[in-house]
Design an enzyme around this catalytic site. Structure first.
Site, short mmCIF file in Angstrom:
data_model
loop_
_atom_site.label_atom_id
_atom_site.label_comp_id
_atom_site.label_asym_id
_atom_site.label_seq_id
_atom_site.Cartn_x
_atom_site.Cartn_y
_atom_site.Cartn_z
CB SER A 182 -0.96 -0.01 1.19
OG SER A 182 -0.26 -0.24 2.39
CG HIS A 210 -4.07 -1.09 -1.56
ND1 HIS A 210 -4.58 0.17 -1.73
CD2 HIS A 210 -3.71 -1.17 -0.25
CE1 HIS A 210 -4.51 0.84 -0.60
NE2 HIS A 210 -3.99 0.05 0.32
CE LYS A 241 -7.19 0.06 1.78
NZ LYS A 241 -6.46 -0.93 2.55
C1 PLP Z 1 -6.34 -1.08 3.97
C2 PLP Z 1 -5.76 -2.39 4.23
C3 PLP Z 1 -6.34 -3.24 5.17
C4 PLP Z 1 -7.46 -2.81 6.04
O1 PLP Z 1 -8.67 -2.80 5.35
P1 PLP Z 1 -9.96 -2.16 6.06
O2 PLP Z 1 -11.09 -2.81 5.37
O3 PLP Z 1 -9.89 -0.69 5.84
O4 PLP Z 1 -9.89 -2.50 7.50
C5 PLP Z 1 -5.80 -4.50 5.32
N1 PLP Z 1 -4.74 -4.90 4.60
C6 PLP Z 1 -4.15 -4.10 3.70
C7 PLP Z 1 -2.99 -4.60 2.91
C8 PLP Z 1 -4.64 -2.82 3.49
O5 PLP Z 1 -4.05 -2.03 2.60
#
Ligand code: PLP
Length: 394
Positions: A182, A210, A241
């Site tokens: 990320s 992502h 996301k």
């Molecule tokens: C954003 C993210 C999460 C968390 O996701 P949420 O649904 O916002 O809790 C978990 N793992 C990775 C790799 C992320 O980028």
């Protein structure tokens, strides 16, 4: 006042002095290409709203209709009385979309990770983890109590070395990696990681937060991107996301999914996704299954923005995805850059330690299908202006 929290005040001051203090801006508009922040219209380069679904009319409509039919809350954990037909549909639709046999939802991607690793490995076992894995993978790994062996970032050779050295000492092993990282926007070499993992009898888990809605055919994710269907045991994903809503999902081997229904602690001890969230996610799947238009536009925008940033002389790091880091080095410079962009009508976050290593501070630009070409051009002009003023580019 007692002194027992004095250290917190001291630490907060240190963060401010180091340029690492989070100043949280408040939005008074929906997510989109433009945001209303502190009474100003600013170009949005921050959100993970890859496909513009966070305020998509069809998701909004689906959520409203569901609220009229079911109310707002699930009122219980899934195993007691919190599973509605919407949750079951969402899991079936997610599994079909991803081309796997089964899926289970959690309240967030973070919770999906906290629930999954501890269900699959325990105190006598071992986890092999990419050194740059997301905080939620790290926390889930720690919660499991398993021995954690970190391997070099995206390095299947180093992973193999680690497996060779440690695997035999433990009854169960888990290999876990982010799909798309990320902060850097690079993609794990999952095909090679799979090949190595297979030789050592380890469970393979990828966190595709992502990559969901971004990689693969029509946004089907990293497993689809590499054509590894049926080979990756556990795909963790988020609905917060590209899907534009909130929620987490674990897709893959039906045995794993069934086990998580029995042993996933955030599943068992925290209430279900809310009604409007589940309904909006169902509409998101409808859209993704109907057309690749949004995913295609996301990638066109990504290519355009990155090419132009490189032409301006910016260092966009290792990214091969819509996550576009603008590498700046020291945290105070990144904060100053972000502040001046904001004054020029562009909202792009500075990211520093501990989210990224010291000396690798950056601005992270998140490209979206919601951006029009003129939006991107406006953003590029602001980057050029601030970059010259601060001596980052000439
Ligand atoms: C954003 C993210 C999460 C968390 O996701 P949420 O649904 O916002 O809790 C978990 N793992 C990775 C790799 C992320 O980028």
């Amino acid at each position: 006042m007692s002194d027992k929290l004095q250290w917190v005040e001291d630490e907060l001051r240190k963060l401010q002095e180091a340029g690492l203090y989070n100043r949280i801006r408040t939005l008074s508009s929906p997510q989109g290409a433009w945001l209303s922040v502190d009474g100003r219209q600013v170009l949005n380069f921050c959100s993970n709203n890859y496909l513009g679904l966070a305020n998509h009319p069809r998701l909004v409509k689906s959520a409203k209709e569901a609220v009229d039919k079911y109310g707002v809350g699930p009122a219980a954990v899934r195993t007691i009385a919190g599973t509605m037909d919407l949750h079951v549909q969402l899991e079936q639709r997610m599994a079909a979309f991803k081309g796997v046999e089964a899926a289970i939802t959690f309240q967030s991607g973070f919770n999906a990770n906290l629930g999954t690793s501890p269900a699959l490995v325990g105190i006598a076992d071992v986890i092999f983890s990419d050194e740059l894995n997301h905080a939620s993978i790290i926390d889930g790994s720690r919660l499991s109590g398993a021995q954690i062996v970190r391997y070099n970032h995206c390095d299947p050779v180093d992973l193999e070395k680690a497996l060779e050295e440690h695997r035999a000492k433990y009854p169960h092993a888990l290999v876990v990696t982010d799909g798309v990282f990320s902060m850097d926007g690079d993609v794990a070499p999952l095909d090679k990681i799979y090949a190595v993992t297979k030789r050592y009898e380890a469970i393979l888990m990828v966190d595709d937060a992502h990559g969901e809605g971004v990689l693969g055919r029509g946004g089907r994710g990293i497993v689809d991107h590499y054509g590894l269907h049926g080979k990756v045991d556990v795909e963790v994903g988020t609905l917060s996301k590209a899907f534009g809503v909130v929620g987490g999902v674990v897709a893959g081997n039906p045995l794993v999914v069934e086990w998580l229904r029995q042993r996933g602690r955030p599943f068992l001890f925290s209430s279900a996704m809310t009604v409007p969230d589940a309904a909006a996610c169902l509409a998101a799947i409808d859209i993704l299954e109907e057309t690749t238009e949004l995913v295609d536009r996301l990638w066109e925008n990504t290519r355009y923005f990155k090419d132009e940033m490189q032409r301006l002389g910016f260092d966009t790091g290792q990214s091969v995805t819509p996550i576009t880091p603008i590498m700046l080095g020291e945290a105070p410079l990144a904060q100053q850059f972000s502040q001046q962009l904001f004054e020029n009508g562009v909202f792009a976050m500075a990211i520093g330690f501990p989210t990224v290593p010291r000396g690798k501070a950056r601005i992270r630009v998140m490209i979206s299908a919601a951006h029009k070409q003129e939006d991107l051009d406006q953003g590029l002009a602001a980057f050029a202006q601030v970059g010259r003023k601060l001596g980052v580019v000439s």
